[in-house]
Design a protein around this motif. Structure first.
Motif: not given
Length: 160
Positions: A13-41
């Motif tokens: 999430c922090v890496e995604l926030a840094a990507e947002a910042l590098e793209a000129g956007d506010e630094p927020f990032g989020s990850v959706l993880v399924g109940g089995d631990g798989t990253v979904l989005a």
């Protein structure tokens, strides 16, 4: 208390926030993880487009509504660099997503922005459970908040 696997998601999430910042956007990032631990989005802020609703938590709620059955949504966890705003908390609740784990709280962010002289936004920050009372929430999670704070400082200093 978050475990090592959850810390890995929060670091992403922090890496995604840094990507947002590098793209000129506010630094927020989020990850959706399924109940089995798989990253979904995953996503980061995209509000620089002019659409102030393009928060990653809102986008992940919409993605979940379109791609997951109700039971899958309920067992999923949203990991995020910052506590959900009221809009995102409402979307999370309406879609029926499960737990939220965040690095930095809205109170922390508000303090940091005030220190930088950033004007208060048009929507009041509220704790997630004031908007979506049945959502299980964990945060702030210590250890990564200094990185998140640094990203916000960089964004708002560059803006000035």
């Amino acid at each position: 208390m978050v475990n090592e696997a959850e810390l890995k998601h929060l670091r992403r999430c922090v890496e995604l926030a840094a990507e947002a910042l590098e793209a000129g956007d506010e630094p927020f990032g989020s990850v959706l993880v399924g109940g089995d631990g798989t990253v979904l989005a995953e996503d980061h802020n995209r509000v620089a487009s002019g659409d102030r609703t393009r928060h990653p938590e809102f986008e992940l709620a919409r993605w979940a509504a379109a791609h997951l059955a109700p039971g899958e949504r309920a067992s999923a966890t949203v990991y995020t660099s910052g506590e959900h705003c009221p809009m995102c908390a409402a979307a999370h609740g309406w879609v029926g997503l499960g737990r939220i784990v965040y690095v930095a709280s809205s109170d922390q962010l508000g303090t940091w922005l005030a220190e930088l002289g950033v004007p208060v936004g048009p929507v009041r920050a509220l704790p997630i459970n004031e908007v979506a009372p049945d959502v299980v929430v964990e945060g702030p999670v210590p250890g990564l908040s200094d990185e998140v704070r640094s990203l916000h400082r960089r964004f708002h200093r560059a803006e000035a």
